[in-house]
Design a protein around this motif. Structure first.
Motif, mmCIF file in Angstrom:
data_model
loop_
_atom_site.group_PDB
_atom_site.id
_atom_site.type_symbol
_atom_site.label_atom_id
_atom_site.label_comp_id
_atom_site.label_asym_id
_atom_site.label_seq_id
_atom_site.Cartn_x
_atom_site.Cartn_y
_atom_site.Cartn_z
ATOM 1 N N ILE A 1 -2.904 -0.216 -1.187
ATOM 2 C CA ILE A 1 -2.488 -0.120 0.207
ATOM 3 C C ILE A 1 -3.380 0.809 1.033
ATOM 4 C CG2 ILE A 1 -0.793 1.788 0.088
ATOM 5 C CD1 ILE A 1 1.109 -0.204 1.630
ATOM 6 N N GLU A 2 -3.898 1.883 0.439
ATOM 7 C CA GLU A 2 -4.800 2.761 1.202
ATOM 8 C C GLU A 2 -6.073 2.026 1.608
ATOM 9 O OE1 GLU A 2 -2.556 5.732 -1.474
ATOM 10 O OE2 GLU A 2 -3.496 3.762 -1.727
ATOM 11 N N ALA B 1 -5.249 -0.526 4.350
ATOM 12 C CA ALA B 1 -5.031 0.119 5.646
ATOM 13 C C ALA B 1 -6.314 0.662 6.247
ATOM 14 C CB ALA B 1 -4.003 1.247 5.497
ATOM 15 N N VAL C 1 -0.020 -2.305 8.939
ATOM 16 C CA VAL C 1 0.290 -2.848 7.617
ATOM 17 C C VAL C 1 1.804 -2.956 7.507
ATOM 18 C CG1 VAL C 1 0.077 -2.567 5.132
ATOM 19 C CG2 VAL C 1 -1.782 -1.813 6.635
ATOM 20 N N GLY D 1 4.830 3.845 0.361
ATOM 21 C CA GLY D 1 3.867 2.974 1.020
ATOM 22 C C GLY D 1 3.711 3.294 2.489
ATOM 23 N N ARG E 1 1.625 6.389 2.886
ATOM 24 C CA ARG E 1 0.208 6.157 2.583
ATOM 25 C C ARG E 1 -0.489 5.389 3.706
ATOM 26 N NH1 ARG E 1 1.398 3.255 -2.780
ATOM 27 N NH2 ARG E 1 -0.848 2.869 -2.951
ATOM 28 N N ILE E 2 0.228 4.468 4.352
ATOM 29 C CA ILE E 2 -0.346 3.750 5.497
ATOM 30 C C ILE E 2 -0.627 4.719 6.634
ATOM 31 C CG2 ILE E 2 0.091 1.980 7.250
ATOM 32 C CD1 ILE E 2 1.955 0.645 5.093
ATOM 33 N N ARG E 3 0.327 5.591 6.903
ATOM 34 C CA ARG E 3 0.128 6.571 7.989
ATOM 35 C C ARG E 3 -1.016 7.520 7.668
ATOM 36 N NH1 ARG E 3 4.771 7.437 12.062
ATOM 37 N NH2 ARG E 3 3.219 8.890 12.842
ATOM 38 N N LYS F 1 -3.155 4.192 10.088
ATOM 39 C CA LYS F 1 -2.679 2.929 10.651
ATOM 40 C C LYS F 1 -1.167 2.945 10.813
ATOM 41 C CE LYS F 1 -6.821 1.296 10.839
ATOM 42 N NZ LYS F 1 -7.354 0.262 9.937
ATOM 43 N N PRO G 1 2.537 1.679 10.126
ATOM 44 C CA PRO G 1 3.320 0.952 9.131
ATOM 45 C C PRO G 1 4.443 0.158 9.811
ATOM 46 C CG PRO G 1 3.373 3.361 8.788
ATOM 47 C CD PRO G 1 2.916 3.093 10.169
#
Length: 258
Positions: free
Chosen positions: A160-161, A164, A172, A201, A204-206, A210, A212
């Protein structure tokens, strides 16, 4: 005159929370009704809803005057599908089942004109340019398109990293239903392991810079997701809302005569 601005893209970039809902009926009339309800964004679902390109186009037309921003979910991550829905007038597309950065990159390129992407230059015949009424469309469209990718498997969560971090991916979206199934908890997105994976998740997106997103079917779940840091959160599906309200009304009315 440039391409129309994309307020949803701007809101995601500013990490401004956006509340949305799913459109799964495949009908312009119901989409128009949903567009009067006050949601920030509405997903025209081409994956599970009974949609084709023409019904998607008709719903985009029905939402043109709405304050709710239309997001089109295509059935699968195919470049030609991305090109078609953008030409039909979408500015934001959601691609399901993205598992790698390479897949995300291909989708980001599909929605942009060269040299940043591979979108075909056919704007003079497209709704997107108002049939060539927007003279600067080609020069400005790339800045206003918004690409959302959907992560809904363990493999996707592992990557996911990297997903993103792809240039051209604006958000994402985590799919709880498919993720829970892939984790061995089919039909139980509220399982503690699934909820922990979702919370991690989103964080990790933030951290990757990006926005979420997620769909939650109740307000408690939506509040939890916002607390985790989700930015764009859908809170229901039109089909489910209609069925639930109609069943409740029928049961109450039957009680008057039973």
């Amino acid at each position: 005159m440039p391409a129309p601005s994309n307020p949803f893209k701007a809101a995601l970039a500013a990490q401004t929370p956006q509340i949305g809902c799913w459109l799964s009926m495949g009908e312009a009339a119901s989409a128009e009704i949903m567009g009067t309800c006050g949601f920030d964004w509405l997903v025209i679902d081409g994956e599970h809803g009974p949609n084709d390109l023409r019904s998607i186009r008709d719903q985009l037309m029905a939402l043109e005057r709405s304050e709710s921003h239309p997001v089109v979910r295509i059935p699968v991550g195919e470049t030609w599908m991305v090109k078609q829905v953008f030409d039909a007038g979408a500015q934001t597309v959601l691609v399901p089942l993205v598992e790698t950065a390479a897949e995300a990159g291909a989708m980001a390129r599909a929605c942009r004109y060269p040299p940043q992407g591979v979108r075909g230059v056919g704007s003079s015949a497209a709704r997107a340019s108002r049939f060539a009424q927007i003279p600067d469309y080609l020069a400005t469209a790339n800045d206003e398109v918004c690409m959302l990718v959907q992560v809904e498997t363990r493999k996707g969560m592992d990557n996911i990293e990297e997903i993103a971090a792809v240039d051209g991916v604006d958000g994402v979206f985590i799919g709880p239903a498919d993720l829970s199934a892939d984790m061995g908890h089919l039909g139980n997105a509220a399982h503690p392991d699934v909820k922990a994976a979702i919370a991690g998740g989103i964080a990790r997106i933030r951290e990757a810079g990006k926005a979420p997103g997620i769909l939650m079917m109740d307000l408690q779940g939506a509040q939890e997701a916002l607390g985790y840091g989700a930015v764009f959160v859908a809170v229901g599906i039109d089909v489910t809302l209609l069925a639930k309200a109609a069943r409740a009304l029928a049961a109450q009315a039957r009680a008057l005569v039973d």
